[in-house]
Scaffold this motif. Structure first.
Motif, PDB file in Angstrom:
ATOM      1  N   GLY A 144      -5.274  -7.829 -23.608  1.00 54.79           N
ATOM      2  CA  GLY A 144      -5.059  -7.939 -25.054  1.00 54.79           C
ATOM      3  C   GLY A 144      -4.654  -9.346 -25.454  1.00 54.79           C
ATOM      4  N   LYS A 145      -3.737  -9.946 -24.674  1.00 54.87           N
ATOM      5  CA  LYS A 145      -3.298 -11.312 -24.973  1.00 54.87           C
ATOM      6  C   LYS A 145      -4.418 -12.315 -24.729  1.00 54.87           C
ATOM      7  CE  LYS A 145       1.582 -10.409 -23.974  1.00 54.87           C
ATOM      8  NZ  LYS A 145       2.775 -10.794 -23.166  1.00 54.87           N
ATOM      9  N   ALA A 146      -5.227 -12.066 -23.695  1.00 51.58           N
ATOM     10  CA  ALA A 146      -6.349 -12.969 -23.411  1.00 51.58           C
ATOM     11  C   ALA A 146      -7.387 -12.916 -24.517  1.00 51.58           C
ATOM     12  CB  ALA A 146      -6.976 -12.606 -22.068  1.00 51.58           C
ATOM     13  N   ASN A 147      -7.679 -11.717 -25.012  1.00 48.78           N
ATOM     14  CA  ASN A 147      -8.638 -11.584 -26.107  1.00 48.78           C
ATOM     15  C   ASN A 147      -8.123 -12.265 -27.376  1.00 48.78           C
ATOM     16  OD1 ASN A 147     -10.447 -10.137 -24.544  1.00 48.78           O
ATOM     17  ND2 ASN A 147      -9.603  -8.150 -25.137  1.00 48.78           N
ATOM     18  N   ALA A 148      -6.810 -12.168 -27.599  1.00 51.23           N
ATOM     19  CA  ALA A 148      -6.227 -12.841 -28.759  1.00 51.23           C
ATOM     20  C   ALA A 148      -6.376 -14.357 -28.635  1.00 51.23           C
ATOM     21  CB  ALA A 148      -4.749 -12.466 -28.888  1.00 51.23           C
ATOM     22  N   HIS A 149      -6.215 -14.862 -27.414  1.00 54.87           N
ATOM     23  CA  HIS A 149      -6.389 -16.301 -27.199  1.00 54.87           C
ATOM     24  C   HIS A 149      -7.841 -16.719 -27.467  1.00 54.87           C
ATOM     25  CE1 HIS A 149      -6.126 -20.290 -25.435  1.00 54.87           C
ATOM     26  NE2 HIS A 149      -7.130 -19.981 -24.633  1.00 54.87           N
ATOM     27  N   VAL A 150      -8.787 -15.917 -27.009  1.00 51.27           N
ATOM     28  CA  VAL A 150     -10.198 -16.231 -27.239  1.00 51.27           C
ATOM     29  C   VAL A 150     -10.503 -16.245 -28.732  1.00 51.27           C
ATOM     30  CG1 VAL A 150     -12.561 -15.401 -26.905  1.00 51.27           C
ATOM     31  CG2 VAL A 150     -10.951 -15.371 -24.995  1.00 51.27           C
ATOM     32  N   LYS A 151      -9.949 -15.274 -29.459  1.00 49.89           N
ATOM     33  CA  LYS A 151     -10.180 -15.224 -30.910  1.00 49.89           C
ATOM     34  C   LYS A 151      -9.580 -16.437 -31.607  1.00 49.89           C
ATOM     35  CE  LYS A 151     -10.563 -10.195 -31.365  1.00 49.89           C
ATOM     36  NZ  LYS A 151      -9.994  -8.954 -31.973  1.00 49.89           N
TER      37      LYS A 151
END
Length: 440
Positions: free
Chosen positions: A296-303
């Motif tokens: 979840g945190k990684a996807n937020a970083h990508v966004k």
């Protein structure tokens, strides 16, 4: 002789199943921006179309670029730098030219480097390569982005031989790629076609198209005594190590040793002068946070990268020879890293496969937690350190200052060895001294 510690795979399999139900498993390719914008198109005066894509780099991959991209340029600086919040980007352009369809890096208007004009579009001349028939624009740009750090910066290269220019240099040496993902396989195959002796190390099953790549496990059986030794010890000397599943550099400072004993030992034991990590920041987030909270945190970083204004990114310019010596050879030999998108902005995501490979990699039993096969400090290394320390002490380079030597303010104190005055006290220096004076 170090025993290999293997992690518990039963619990890991259960976690993998749970994580797979919650989070998708992205491939280890550059993940596209989720915007709906079409590929950026520049229309020239002759109605020819030039396509472009911007690739974003961060984490260990950006660290490695900043450290090794300009090593062949005498004017470059290798002083430590902080890359904790840095984000770099490269914009690749494809266009039909008088020499056929070509690819290059979009040039900055303020750059002093030599450029080539494609109907009103400026690209750096040293980055230009011709796209052979049968290779799409997107695949050419994806290949160029994927080879920039892992191959172009990581490959051992000889330059300035016989007074030739930098572009007239050539690749030569031995390289090790760590990881069994598709990206690692691409890097290994690319290094091999450049004429470099290449080893790919993985604890999983790997299929390699190029027969010149030697595939190894982290542990290798020693023919002399049937003991298992690490891959680095089995290979011996090599010039580069490209790590696709971890980053041995500590912190965010950019320096040769990266504050890591592993990198120092790679240099001292194996003459490996290049440690390249291609670990993205999103992959590192999953590694630190685990499969429950990490994705979840990684996807937020990508966004956050997708929404970033590209003017806030640091423009990256590949060093000399990128087009001629690296990219052109890969394209001509059909070593392609396929594109799975045609979006305008592309950033590397995270891969569950990489997470599990790094997590399940056998660990050294010396308690350091290092991946087995990486160089570690052994007993004979400690003996050498103790011997050096003892010699320094005997030469009087340690503690003690004679008071009569310091008579004037500002006068340099002379360091000497403290003389033995108490007959009931014996000075012992290091483990070797203990062995000589007490045990012996």
């Amino acid at each position: 002789m170090f025993e290999i510690l293997k992690p518990p795979f039963v619990s890991a399999s259960i976690l993998f199943l749970l994580a797979s139900l919650v989070y998708p498993l992205p491939s280890h390719s550059f993940q596209p921006s989720l915007t709906t914008a079409a590929p950026a198109t520049v229309t020239t005066r002759q109605t020819l179309q030039a396509f472009k894509q911007t690739y974003i780099y961060d984490g260990g991959e950006l660290q490695s670029f900043l450290l090794y991209n300009n090593r062949s340029n005498p004017s470059s600086s290798s002083s430590p730098r902080d890359a904790s919040d840095s984000i770099g980007c490269v914009t690749f352009v494809t266009s039909q030219t008088s020499n056929g369809k070509c690819i290059g890096v979009l040039a900055s208007s303020s750059s002093s480097l030599e450029v080539e004009q494609w109907e009103g579009i400026d690209v750096y001349k040293h980055t230009v390569a011709k796209i052979p028939d049968g290779i799409s624009d997107n695949d050419a740009m994806s290949t160029a982005a994927a080879c920039l750090v892992g191959i172009h910066c990581g490959a051992p290269r000889v330059v300035g031989v016989g007074g030739s220019g930098e572009d007239e240099g050539f690749y030569s040496g031995k390289a090790v790629v760590v990881g069994g993902n598709d990206y690692a396989s691409f890097l290994a195959e690319g290094l091999a076609v450049l004429g470099i002796e290449t080893f790919l190390v993985s604890n999983g099953a790997v299929k390699m198209k190029h027969k010149g790549v030697k595939i190894m496990k982290p542990a290798v059986t020693n023919d002399e005594d049937d003991d298992e030794i690490g891959f680095a010890a089995a290979i011996g000397r090599f010039d580069s190590l490209i790590d696709t599943i971890a980053n041995e550099r500590k912190g965010s400072m950019i320096s040769d040793d990266g504050g890591s004993s592993v990198i120092e030992l790679l240099q001292s034991k194996h003459q490996c002068n290049k440690y390249i990590s291609t670990l993205s920041k999103s992959q590192n987030i999953v590694k630190k946070e685990g499969v429950i909270f990490g994705p979840g945190k990684a996807n937020a970083h990508v966004k956050s990268l997708e929404a970033l204004n590209l003017k806030k990114c640091t423009p990256l310019v590949p060093s000399s020879g990128f087009g001629k010596l690296t990219l052109q050879v890969l394209l001509d030999n059909k070593v392609i890293f396929p594109s799975k998108n045609n979006k305008q902005t592309v950033t590397r995501g995270w891969s569950m496969h990489d997470f599990w490979e790094e997590t399940s990699w056998p660990r050294d039993s010396n308690g350091s937690g290092l991946r087995f096969g990486m160089p570690v400090v052994e007993e004979e290394d400690l003996d050498d350190l103790f011997q050096k320390e003892r010699l320094l002490i005997e030469r009087g380079t340690r503690i003690g200052v004679r008071s009569e030597e310091v008579e004037e303010e500002g006068r340099t104190a002379v360091q000497v060895k403290i003389e033995q005055e108490n007959p009931y006290v014996k000075e012992i220096y290091g483990v070797q001294g203990l062995a000589d004076e007490v045990i012996g």
